[in-house]
Scaffold this active site. Structure first.
Site, PDB file in Angstrom:
ATOM      1  N   LYS A 197       1.029  -1.278   0.138  1.00 49.08           N
ATOM      2  CA  LYS A 197       0.262   0.001   0.004  1.00 49.08           C
ATOM      3  C   LYS A 197       0.839   1.350  -0.080  1.00 49.08           C
ATOM      4  O   LYS A 197       0.459   2.131  -0.484  1.00 49.08           O
ATOM      5  CB  LYS A 197      -1.017  -0.130   1.277  1.00 49.08           C
TER       6      LYS A 197
HETATM    7  C1  LIG Z   1      -4.440  -4.807   0.228  1.00 50.63           C
HETATM    8  C2  LIG Z   1      -3.468  -6.131   0.101  1.00 50.63           C
HETATM    9  C3  LIG Z   1      -3.869  -6.974  -0.803  1.00 50.63           C
HETATM   10  C4  LIG Z   1      -4.955  -6.870  -1.960  1.00 50.63           C
HETATM   11  O1  LIG Z   1      -4.681  -5.960  -2.577  1.00 50.63           O
HETATM   12  P1  LIG Z   1      -6.094  -5.416  -3.507  1.00 50.63           P
HETATM   13  O2  LIG Z   1      -5.588  -4.084  -4.305  1.00 50.63           O
HETATM   14  O3  LIG Z   1      -6.819  -4.987  -2.602  1.00 50.63           O
HETATM   15  O4  LIG Z   1      -6.543  -6.223  -4.320  1.00 50.63           O
HETATM   16  C5  LIG Z   1      -2.976  -8.096  -0.758  1.00 50.63           C
HETATM   17  N1  LIG Z   1      -1.640  -8.187  -0.145  1.00 50.63           N
HETATM   18  C6  LIG Z   1      -1.786  -7.317   0.927  1.00 50.63           C
HETATM   19  C7  LIG Z   1      -0.415  -7.485   1.973  1.00 50.63           C
HETATM   20  C8  LIG Z   1      -2.359  -6.054   1.103  1.00 50.63           C
HETATM   21  O5  LIG Z   1      -1.959  -5.217   1.849  1.00 50.63           O
END
Ligand SMILES: *Cc1c(COP(=O)(O)O)cnc(C)c1O
Length: 498
Positions: free
Chosen positions: A113
């Site tokens: 993120k």
């Molecule tokens: C948010 C997240 C995901 C999923 O990503 P999306 O964009 O919501 O599909 C997968 N792995 C981790 C560690 C995340 O923080």
């Protein structure tokens, strides 16, 4: 370049407006009216640049209302030396011949993120200067764990912003909770809710679109915006690393310009994989996008059948950031694949809201089948994979990444499609110590605190503990409130003092 809404294609706004508003007023998501396409030469040029250079080039195609100076300021600030622990920002490393891992977790919160949320505050404050005449921006976040912390870290003490994070009380890991509850900054707040992530996300969406609340904020010279992946400013930074990994494979001599690759993404809200879809549409030679899910396999079923059904058991898994049954960003894909058909999207979303499901038509279904593969695995398979790839390749991965690795190798076995593959790795293994320890050392969850577990994992594997996680130990808990869903509005007003 203009943006329209998935639920009303008469909407036409600039990138700055799309980013400041977060969501369109009738509840649709902003999408580019046209997806820009690039040439082979463009990719070749990119491959000679560093991550910041690559990001600027790609963002300039989408944020045409940003000046070159503004883009320099935003991208240069977000990915400046020292913000990410890897000098490449998002390095592509080799797992074995033909299989690479794109490590997206070298930012300040150790999850992918950060790739977007380090940049979003710059994009949002720059956009607001153009569009929101000095209003205070209130960021509301519903998080399944990682977004919350990354938003708090990205926005802390950013002038003219507030950030308020809601998370499901029993739906995040102990380390994720600790990361959020110890957050520093004068403009931040964190609150747990009784319910799961979908409850949190639905309520935040309701708060956003409430006319009464919007009016109340406006009286106080404030406005809502979103740092969730429904905000275009979250998605556009994610497109960059799919170009970047392609360039890195070129530079590593793993592929020739024009060769196709497969991309595997552990998926929750469908944001990360949607960014890969945009990269593919723009012209990055990508054959298949492989969408990996945990036991919450609503997307696997959808990709296989064209039937989306959220009315099913909800599982709390060891990959909590993917414990999602309503993948918001899928709405954008439906819009593009239906030929910009807002009526079709409205039908689907109404079906989802009223009956908990919808089925796409044959034309859309066939397009999905041509681009996507879906697969899922349960917690046992996830742990087995962490242990297995640690043993075979001496590579330690987290639970989310392991879901993608499992799904990829299942796909490879089933199809024998040995196109070079890149698997997106979305978190540091140190964020999910109990499961990772069990996988590599058969150690049952001992209930010890998160720091003792990090120490043990470090002793066993010699993989260094990321500095930001080690540092939490000495930070006081600042936020410990748990509320009912129905009280979330009050929490918002309370924090803003209005
Ligand atoms: C948010 C997240 C995901 C999923 O990503 P999306 O964009 O919501 O599909 C997968 N792995 C981790 C560690 C995340 O923080």
């Amino acid at each position: 370049m203009y943006y329209t809404s998935t639920r009303d294609s008469s909407v036409k706004v600039t990138a700055a407006q799309a980013i400041t508003n977060g969501i369109s007023k009738e509840g649709g998501l902003y999408v580019p009216c046209e997806i820009p396409s690039i040439s082979r030469d463009f990719i070749k040029e990119l491959s000679e640049l560093d991550y910041i250079g690559r990001a600027k080039k790609i963002l300039s195609l989408y944020l045409t209302d940003f000046s070159e100076e503004e883009l320099d300021y935003c991208v240069g600030g977000a990915y400046a030396a020292g913000k990410f622990s890897a000098k490449e920002v998002a390095p592509t490393v080799t797992l074995e011949n033909g299989v690479s891992i794109l490590e997206l977790w070298h930012g300040p919160t150790c999850a992918f993120k950060d790739m977007a949320l380090q940049l979003l505050p710059y994009l949002l404050t720059t956009s607001a200067k153009k569009t929101a005449d000095g209003k205070q921006i209130v960021i509301l976040v519903a998080t399944s764990g990682d977004t919350g912390k990354a938003a708090l870290e990205g926005f802390k003490d950013v002038e003219n912003t507030n950030v308020l994070v809601f998370y499901p009380n029993d739906g995040v890991s102990a380390m994720q909770k600790l990361q959020m509850c110890t957050q520093e900054g004068d403009n931040v707040a964190v609150c747990a809710i009784k319910g799961n992530f979908d409850d949190a996300q639905t309520s935040v969406k309701e708060i956003f679109t409430s006319d009464a609340l919007k009016a109340k904020l406006a009286e106080n010279n404030m406005m809502f915006s979103s740092a969730n992946s429904i905000n275009w400013g979250r998605l556009v930074p994610q497109i960059v690393y799919y170009f970047s990994t392609y360039c890195d494979l070129l530079n590593q001599g793993k592929i020739e310009l024009g060769d196709k690759i497969n991309i595997v993404v552990p998926t929750g809200n469908f944001g990360n994989i949607l960014a890969a879809y945009y990269a593919r549409e723009m012209g990055v030679p990508i054959k298949k996008l492989i969408c990996a899910s945990n036991a919450n396999n609503v997307l696997t079923e959808f990709i296989e059948s064209g039937f989306y059904n959220k009315d099913r058991d909800f599982y709390t898994t060891i990959s909590p950031s993917m414990d999602i049954l309503v993948s918001s960003n899928l709405e954008r894909l439906l819009y593009h694949l239906s030929g910009d058909n807002d009526a079709f999207v409205n039908d689907c979303m109404e079906g989802l809201f009223e009956d908990g499901n919808y089925t796409v038509n044959k034309a859309v279904y066939e397009k999905i089948r041509g681009i996507f593969e879906g697969g899922f695995c349960d917690d046992d398979a996830t742990k087995a994979t962490i242990g297995d790839i640690y043993k075979r390749f001496n590579y330690l991965c987290d639970t989310h990444t392991a879901v993608a690795v499992t799904v990829y190798y299942n796909y490879l076995r089933k199809t024998a499609d040995n196109t070079p593959a890149v698997i997106a790795s979305t978190a540091s293994p140190y964020k999910f110590c109990p499961a990772v320890l069990e996988a590599v050392a058969s150690q049952k969850d001992s209930g010890e605190d998160g720091f003792a577990l990090m120490q043990q994992l470090n002793t066993i594997t010699d993989v260094p503990i990321p500095a930001p996680l080690a540092a939490i130990k000495n930070k006081p808990v600042r936020f410990d409130k748990v509320v009912e869903r129905s009280d979330m509005t009050d929490v918002v007003l309370d924090m803003l003092g209005i």
